[in-house]
Design a protein around this motif. Structure first.
Motif, PDB file in Angstrom:
ATOM      1  N   SER A 172       0.829  -1.197   0.000  1.00 14.96           N
ATOM      2  CA  SER A 172       0.000   0.000   0.000  1.00 14.96           C
ATOM      3  C   SER A 172       0.869   1.256   0.000  1.00 14.96           C
ATOM      4  O   SER A 172       0.605   2.209  -0.743  1.00 14.96           O
ATOM      5  CB  SER A 172      -0.913  -0.013   1.233  1.00 14.96           C
ATOM      6  OG  SER A 172      -1.702   1.148   1.277  1.00 14.96           O
ATOM      7  N   ARG A 173       1.914   1.257   0.817  1.00 14.78           N
ATOM      8  CA  ARG A 173       2.822   2.411   0.885  1.00 14.78           C
ATOM      9  C   ARG A 173       3.503   2.627  -0.467  1.00 14.78           C
ATOM     10  O   ARG A 173       3.593   3.759  -0.955  1.00 14.78           O
ATOM     11  CB  ARG A 173       3.875   2.169   1.972  1.00 14.78           C
ATOM     12  CG  ARG A 173       5.030   3.188   1.975  1.00 14.78           C
ATOM     13  CD  ARG A 173       4.692   4.442   2.749  1.00 14.78           C
ATOM     14  NE  ARG A 173       4.716   4.131   4.162  1.00 14.78           N
ATOM     15  CZ  ARG A 173       5.800   4.165   4.936  1.00 14.78           C
ATOM     16  NH1 ARG A 173       6.956   4.547   4.405  1.00 14.78           N
ATOM     17  NH2 ARG A 173       5.738   3.876   6.200  1.00 14.78           N
ATOM     18  N   TRP A 174       4.021   1.554  -1.064  1.00 17.40           N
ATOM     19  CA  TRP A 174       4.748   1.715  -2.327  1.00 17.40           C
ATOM     20  C   TRP A 174       3.845   2.260  -3.419  1.00 17.40           C
ATOM     21  O   TRP A 174       4.257   3.135  -4.208  1.00 17.40           O
ATOM     22  CB  TRP A 174       5.371   0.396  -2.763  1.00 17.40           C
ATOM     23  CG  TRP A 174       6.072   0.541  -4.090  1.00 17.40           C
ATOM     24  CD1 TRP A 174       5.617   0.150  -5.315  1.00 17.40           C
ATOM     25  CD2 TRP A 174       7.330   1.192  -4.321  1.00 17.40           C
ATOM     26  NE1 TRP A 174       6.508   0.494  -6.292  1.00 17.40           N
ATOM     27  CE2 TRP A 174       7.569   1.153  -5.710  1.00 17.40           C
ATOM     28  CE3 TRP A 174       8.257   1.799  -3.493  1.00 17.40           C
ATOM     29  CZ2 TRP A 174       8.712   1.663  -6.284  1.00 17.40           C
ATOM     30  CZ3 TRP A 174       9.404   2.339  -4.062  1.00 17.40           C
ATOM     31  CH2 TRP A 174       9.618   2.266  -5.449  1.00 17.40           C
ATOM     32  N   ARG A 175       2.610   1.778  -3.475  1.00 18.09           N
ATOM     33  CA  ARG A 175       1.689   2.282  -4.493  1.00 18.09           C
ATOM     34  C   ARG A 175       1.421   3.769  -4.306  1.00 18.09           C
ATOM     35  O   ARG A 175       1.252   4.499  -5.281  1.00 18.09           O
ATOM     36  CB  ARG A 175       0.378   1.500  -4.469  1.00 18.09           C
ATOM     37  CG  ARG A 175       0.489   0.086  -5.039  1.00 18.09           C
ATOM     38  CD  ARG A 175      -0.866  -0.591  -5.087  1.00 18.09           C
ATOM     39  NE  ARG A 175      -1.782   0.163  -5.909  1.00 18.09           N
ATOM     40  CZ  ARG A 175      -3.090   0.302  -5.647  1.00 18.09           C
ATOM     41  NH1 ARG A 175      -3.606  -0.240  -4.558  1.00 18.09           N
ATOM     42  NH2 ARG A 175      -3.850   1.005  -6.446  1.00 18.09           N
ATOM     43  N   ARG A 176       1.406   4.236  -3.037  1.00 21.65           N
ATOM     44  CA  ARG A 176       1.162   5.656  -2.783  1.00 21.65           C
ATOM     45  C   ARG A 176       2.342   6.521  -3.194  1.00 21.65           C
ATOM     46  O   ARG A 176       2.162   7.639  -3.677  1.00 21.65           O
ATOM     47  CB  ARG A 176       0.856   5.894  -1.291  1.00 21.65           C
ATOM     48  CG  ARG A 176      -0.497   5.411  -0.830  1.00 21.65           C
ATOM     49  CD  ARG A 176      -0.886   6.057   0.497  1.00 21.65           C
ATOM     50  NE  ARG A 176       0.115   5.860   1.538  1.00 21.65           N
ATOM     51  CZ  ARG A 176       0.156   4.829   2.357  1.00 21.65           C
ATOM     52  NH1 ARG A 176      -0.753   3.867   2.245  1.00 21.65           N
ATOM     53  NH2 ARG A 176       1.079   4.718   3.291  1.00 21.65           N
ATOM     54  N   ILE A 177       3.571   6.029  -2.997  1.00 22.24           N
ATOM     55  CA  ILE A 177       4.745   6.888  -3.211  1.00 22.24           C
ATOM     56  C   ILE A 177       5.460   6.630  -4.523  1.00 22.24           C
ATOM     57  O   ILE A 177       6.367   7.390  -4.887  1.00 22.24           O
ATOM     58  CB  ILE A 177       5.765   6.729  -2.060  1.00 22.24           C
ATOM     59  CG1 ILE A 177       6.468   5.360  -2.138  1.00 22.24           C
ATOM     60  CG2 ILE A 177       5.108   6.960  -0.719  1.00 22.24           C
ATOM     61  CD1 ILE A 177       7.665   5.224  -1.226  1.00 22.24           C
ATOM     62  N   SER A 178       5.095   5.587  -5.270  1.00 26.53           N
ATOM     63  CA  SER A 178       5.920   5.165  -6.413  1.00 26.53           C
ATOM     64  C   SER A 178       6.091   6.254  -7.457  1.00 26.53           C
ATOM     65  O   SER A 178       7.091   6.272  -8.177  1.00 26.53           O
ATOM     66  CB  SER A 178       5.324   3.902  -7.056  1.00 26.53           C
ATOM     67  OG  SER A 178       4.020   4.158  -7.539  1.00 26.53           O
ATOM     68  N   GLY A 179       5.149   7.172  -7.562  1.00 27.69           N
ATOM     69  CA  GLY A 179       5.278   8.257  -8.531  1.00 27.69           C
ATOM     70  C   GLY A 179       5.728   9.564  -7.916  1.00 27.69           C
ATOM     71  O   GLY A 179       5.700  10.598  -8.577  1.00 27.69           O
TER      72      GLY A 179
END
Length: 514
Positions: free
Chosen positions: A263-270
């Protein structure tokens, strides 16, 4: 309900502590056609589907209109009643189970009075999807959901009267359309009391605080698993915000580091914020995307020390903006929507910044897609295997519990065993919930990578991309599975086309790999 009455009820809810959702209008029209006039068209489950779904929705505070074995006039009248009930509603659901066909680019839901013969009769005895869409448009609920379990096998497709399955229909703003199967294919009526699709819907519908899109994602996943990829549900939607069939507070969730990390990675990946990736690494030093986070930090820090270059403006002026945006999104360089800044950061990462070109950008973005997708794909495959194992264990345990309960009716000594069996099942259900939440993240992220990559990926791309100039990346969790997963990803990309977006066709291909 008038605005004044809404306000009074809202104030009363605040005073007595009743959640806002408890008084919001939630309505559903359910139509199930089983007993068709033509014997070969009779179906076993649509009426059962409506009865079971009606009970489930009433338990979730829906006002439900049930229509069974209806002809066209009865369906039209029910649709008019539904429009009045759904006007201004918080959630409006239209469900149809039975025969559905496409004629001339329009979908028709066939009434039980159809007697066969010709297309004109079929149109006259059917409810058109245009009528359903228009009803939702006029009623204007906060979210309109149309669920069509309507592609059952029928004699008029085999004799060439109509094409099999339904045609893709995107609806409009605020509308979600869920199809039991992909265009041109058949939905299974099921061997039990309900169709395969409706059985999956009933299983996940009441999950507390789960967004409707994620809930339907679980339904699609369930159907693909249950049918071995022979039936692939799909969804078209243009919905803003989150909407849950069961907006009550979720049960206490068991903490799961992988769910939180994904969940964290999807939020920050961009993101273009160095701190976001530094925080990620602090919390997940050995995380699934650890090396990607390291790469982003290096790139963002080095670009911050350099003056802004002007060359990207030339490329932006001549490039396809959608392709450019998608490629930079995959590279994590357009988090704030600023293409010029993203390209400048990318240019400064090049060994020779003067070589900036679209082809090189797309090749590098394609390489990143392969690494990201392969990493996510490995986790996805692991979670799917775990889910199937848990569900097999759950079925065995539930069967054993049923036997123990029978014994306990005449033998009190069996009562402690029954209690322990129930505790065991609760533990299995908690484990299932963790894996399902993890799959919500991996499934959605993988689908996002596929859709983003399809916009720019070179048509002639092969695994040779993995041997490109960027050899410094430690493959980490991908390890020796990289080539295998990369091959699957490339196959999924090749299967991605406009007509199948919104489906989980790639998931069926994944399951076939074991």
């Amino acid at each position: 309900m008038t605005a004044r009455l809404r306000c009074l009820i809202y104030v009363a809810c605040l005073l007595v502590g009743i959640p806002h959702f408890a008084w919001a209008e939630r309505v559903a029209l359910l139509i199930g056609n089983s007993a068709y006039s033509v014997p070969d068209m009779e179906l076993r489950n649509p009426v059962n589907d409506v009865e079971a779904l009606g009970s489930a929705l009433r338990a979730l505070s829906f006002t439900v209109i049930e229509i069974k074995d209806a002809n066209s006039p009865k369906m039209q009248t029910a649709l008019q009643d539904f429009q009045r009930a759904a006007t201004g509603a918080e959630m409006a659901v239209f469900f149809y189970a039975g025969h559905g066909v496409q004629i001339g680019g329009e979908n028709y839901l066939v009434g039980v009075d159809f007697s066969g013969g010709e297309l004109g009769a079929m149109r006259r005895t059917s409810l058109s999807m245009s009528d359903v869409r228009d009803t939702m448009t006029v009623a204007a609920p906060a979210i309109g959901i149309v669920i069509l379990d309507a592609c059952r096998n029928n004699p008029f497709t085999s004799n060439g009267l109509v094409r099999p399955g339904l045609v893709r229909d995107s609806g409009g703003a605020g509308l979600l359309i869920a199809y039991a199967t992909d265009p041109g294919n058949v939905a299974y009526d099921g061997l039990g009391e309900n169709s395969v699709y409706t059985a999956a819907l009933l299983k996940h519908l009441a999950t507390p605080a789960l967004d409707a899109r994620l809930m339907l994602g679980r339904v699609r996943q369930e159907v693909v698993l249950e049918t071995g990829g022979r039936q692939i549900p799909w969804v078209e939607e243009a919905v803003l915000g989150e909407h849950s069939f069961n907006p009550s507070a979720p049960d206490r969730l068991v903490a799961d580091a992988q769910v939180d990390e994904l969940s964290r990675w999807r939020r920050i990946s961009g993101s273009l914020d160095v701190a976001a990736f530094e925080d990620y690494l602090q919390d997940y030093p050995d995380g699934l995307f650890e090396q990607f986070a390291q790469d982003r930090i290096i790139a963002l820090k080095s670009s911050a020390r350099l003056a802004r270059a002007e060359e990207p403006e030339v490329l932006i002026a001549s490039a396809n903006t959608q392709k450019l945006t998608s490629a930079l999104n995959v590279l994590g360089l357009v988090g704030d929507g600023n293409l010029s800044r993203g390209l400048s950061i990318y240019q400064r990462r090049l060994p020779d910044p003067t070589t900036l070109s679209e082809d090189q950008l797309y090749a590098d973005a394609a390489r990143m897609s392969i690494f990201l997708a392969s990493t996510t794909l490995q986790q996805l495959r692991t979670d799917l295997v775990a889910l199937r194992g848990i569900e097999r264990t759950l079925k065995i345990s539930e069967d054993a519990l049923a036997q123990m309960e029978e014994i306990a009716k005449t033998n009190a000594d069996a009562t402690p065993l029954v209690q322990q069996a129930r505790r065991d099942i609760n533990e299995i259900l908690r484990a299932q919930g963790i894996v399902l939440r993890r799959l919500d993240q991996t499934r959605t992220y993988y689908d996002e990578i596929l859709e983003e990559s399809s916009a720019f990926f070179p048509d002639d791309a092969t695994l040779a991309l993995l041997g490109g100039t960027d050899r410094s990346r430690d493959l980490g969790a991908v390890g020796q599975k990289l080539n295998e997963n990369a091959s699957i990803f490339l196959r999924h990309l090749a299967q991605t086309e406009e007509e199948t977006k919104g489906s989980y066709k790639w998931l069926a291909d994944l399951i076939s790999q074991g």
